[in-house]
Write a protein that holds these residues in place. Structure first.
Motif, PDB file in Angstrom:
ATOM      1  N   ILE A 320       0.857  -1.187   0.000  1.00 25.04           N
ATOM      2  CA  ILE A 320       0.000   0.000   0.000  1.00 25.04           C
ATOM      3  C   ILE A 320       0.897   1.242   0.000  1.00 25.04           C
ATOM      4  CG2 ILE A 320      -1.835   1.271   1.176  1.00 25.04           C
ATOM      5  CD1 ILE A 320      -2.721  -1.284   2.505  1.00 25.04           C
ATOM      6  N   TRP A 321       0.914   1.944  -1.111  1.00 22.98           N
ATOM      7  CA  TRP A 321       1.747   3.141  -1.258  1.00 22.98           C
ATOM      8  C   TRP A 321       1.405   4.153  -0.166  1.00 22.98           C
ATOM      9  CZ3 TRP A 321       0.922   8.334  -1.931  1.00 22.98           C
ATOM     10  CH2 TRP A 321       2.014   9.075  -2.388  1.00 22.98           C
ATOM     11  N   PRO A 322       2.406   4.826   0.415  1.00 25.98           N
ATOM     12  CA  PRO A 322       3.850   4.762   0.127  1.00 25.98           C
ATOM     13  C   PRO A 322       4.624   3.931   1.155  1.00 25.98           C
ATOM     14  CG  PRO A 322       3.359   6.767   1.329  1.00 25.98           C
ATOM     15  CD  PRO A 322       2.067   5.997   1.246  1.00 25.98           C
ATOM     16  N   PHE A 323       4.036   2.812   1.597  1.00 21.28           N
ATOM     17  CA  PHE A 323       4.684   1.995   2.610  1.00 21.28           C
ATOM     18  C   PHE A 323       6.016   1.419   2.123  1.00 21.28           C
ATOM     19  CE2 PHE A 323       5.153  -1.671   5.469  1.00 21.28           C
ATOM     20  CZ  PHE A 323       4.911  -1.062   6.687  1.00 21.28           C
ATOM     21  N   HIS A 324       6.221   1.432   0.806  1.00 17.49           N
ATOM     22  CA  HIS A 324       7.462   0.854   0.268  1.00 17.49           C
ATOM     23  C   HIS A 324       8.702   1.591   0.771  1.00 17.49           C
ATOM     24  CE1 HIS A 324       6.619   4.124  -2.560  1.00 17.49           C
ATOM     25  NE2 HIS A 324       7.895   4.091  -2.891  1.00 17.49           N
ATOM     26  N   TYR A 325       8.557   2.861   1.155  1.00 15.95           N
ATOM     27  CA  TYR A 325       9.719   3.578   1.695  1.00 15.95           C
ATOM     28  C   TYR A 325      10.165   2.958   3.024  1.00 15.95           C
ATOM     29  CZ  TYR A 325       8.915   7.211  -1.790  1.00 15.95           C
ATOM     30  OH  TYR A 325       8.766   7.901  -2.971  1.00 15.95           O
ATOM     31  N   LEU A 326       9.221   2.488   3.826  1.00 20.18           N
ATOM     32  CA  LEU A 326       9.569   1.820   5.073  1.00 20.18           C
ATOM     33  C   LEU A 326      10.150   0.433   4.813  1.00 20.18           C
ATOM     34  CD1 LEU A 326       6.495   2.805   7.288  1.00 20.18           C
ATOM     35  CD2 LEU A 326       8.752   3.872   7.204  1.00 20.18           C
TER      36      LEU A 326
END
Length: 376
Positions: A320-326
């Motif tokens: 679920i964007w922007p969870f990819h940064y974590l």
């Protein structure tokens, strides 16, 4: 104590930021709207941790999981787009739009985008994954194995949402791909075998000309890892519990090895945890190796062992964007093909299912078809 305070802070932000922007500050709603909106946020904030523990704790109470998972996905998207809404608020202020009109425009924007993304994300999560085909040159691969088709699924996370029909569709889609080897790289299910076997059993119909291989992910070790290894074996999948098998064609050989997820090391199961030496014991060092390892961050082990290609999942592409940064804080790669060291390549799948919130926003699921090519 420190973790508890951090959890309280995170929950206060996740629920408090949208409440302040949408209900309390600026829109100048009638008192009844403020009271009802505040009550809804308060009930969600207080009930959410209780439902998470009930749903994802030892007993896996599925109705609690479903409610808490949907709440988590919804509040995350709402939180993110509330923050983005503050940018819109600034733009409107510079354009001379006054409150309460400015605040109400932002509320409408945030709610419309949030609902649209949640609907889209749910449809994306519940569909049979798209096929993603990638050709990978493996320099040490013999010409007899050129064109070997390896199909990878991962992170199916069979859980509190009943997805037997989805599982049947997944197996049918794989069977149309003429796979030589099919791999499941972990996080098969959330729960015990007795709870989830109905959803998992359609994978027993998957066909491959050479092998069907399965390794554990971290989520198996939260539940019943050995039970899932045993059950997958009854379905015709080879449990790659720190072991290997060799595929031969045209006089050439390719080693497929599998190692446990690192979570196994701290589990109560004897002999579990990644052991690359055991997995490769007895192999010919001149044979190329494909390693199944659930997490991309296991790739340094593969590099040291001289592995040619590692297959991983775990990241969900962020889900679920922007969870990819974590996710990128913890993992070296989010998705796709990457190179590590002098020899090792890593293919990271976005995953075929989803964990927790039944949403995928800007992170589509996939069935990965890897066509291995020889450079000889």
């Amino acid at each position: 104590m420190r973790r508890g305070l951090l959890l309280v802070l995170v929950l206060a932000l996740l629920f408090g930021v949208p409440w302040a922007a949408l209900v309390a500050v600026g829109p100048d709603w009638p008192t009844a709207v403020v009271v009802v909106g505040t009550a809804l946020f308060a009930v969600a904030l207080v009930g959410f941790p209780f439902l998470m523990v009930r749903g994802h704790g030892r007993h896996h109470v599925d109705w609690a999981s479903r409610i808490s998972d949907i709440t988590l996905g919804a509040v995350w998207v709402l939180f993110v787009w509330t923050l983005i809404g503050h940018v819109l608020r600034l733009v409107l202020a510079l354009a001379g739009v006054e409150n309460p009109d400015r605040a109400r425009i932002v509320v409408v924007f945030v709610l419309v985008v949030t609902v649209a993304l949640l609907v889209h994300g749910y449809v994306e999560a519940m569909r049979v994954p798209r096929i993603r085909t990638t050709e990978i040159v493996v320099p040490r691969l013999g010409r007899g194995l050129d064109g070997l088709r390896v199909v990878v699924i991962t992170d199916t996370h069979y859980g509190p949402l009943e997805r037997t029909k989805w599982s049947i569709g997944l197996a049918a889609a794989i069977n149309e791909l003429d796979a030589d080897v099919v791999c499941h790289t972990g996080d098969l299910a959330d729960g015990m075998v007795v709870q989830r076997r109905g959803q998992v059993d359609p994978l027993g119909t998957v066909r491959a000309t050479e092998a069907k291989l399965y390794i554990t992910g971290n989520h198996e070790y939260y539940n019943e890892a050995q039970g899932w290894l045993d059950h997958m074996e009854t379905l015709g999948w080879e449990p790659m519990h720190n072991r290997h098998r060799v595929v031969e064609r045209g006089g050439d050989r390719l080693v497929f090895a599998g190692i446990d997820d690192p979570t196994g090391t701290g589990s109560t199961l004897t002999g579990h945890g990644p052991d690359i030496e055991a997995a490769l014991a007895g192999t010919d060092p001149d044979d190329p190796v494909v390693l199944l390892a659930h997490q991309p961050k296991q790739v340094p082990v593969a590099v040291r062992a001289g592995v040619d290609l590692q297959l991983s999942g775990h990241t969900h592409g962020g889900q679920i964007w922007p969870f990819h940064y974590l996710v990128r804080v913890d993992q070296p790669v989010l998705h796709g093909l990457s190179s590590h060291g002098e020899r090792t390549q890593l293919y990271t799948s976005r995953g075929s299912g989803f964990w927790g919130p039944p949403f995928r926003v800007f992170a589509p699921s996939e069935i990965s078809v890897l066509v291995l090519r020889s450079a000889r």
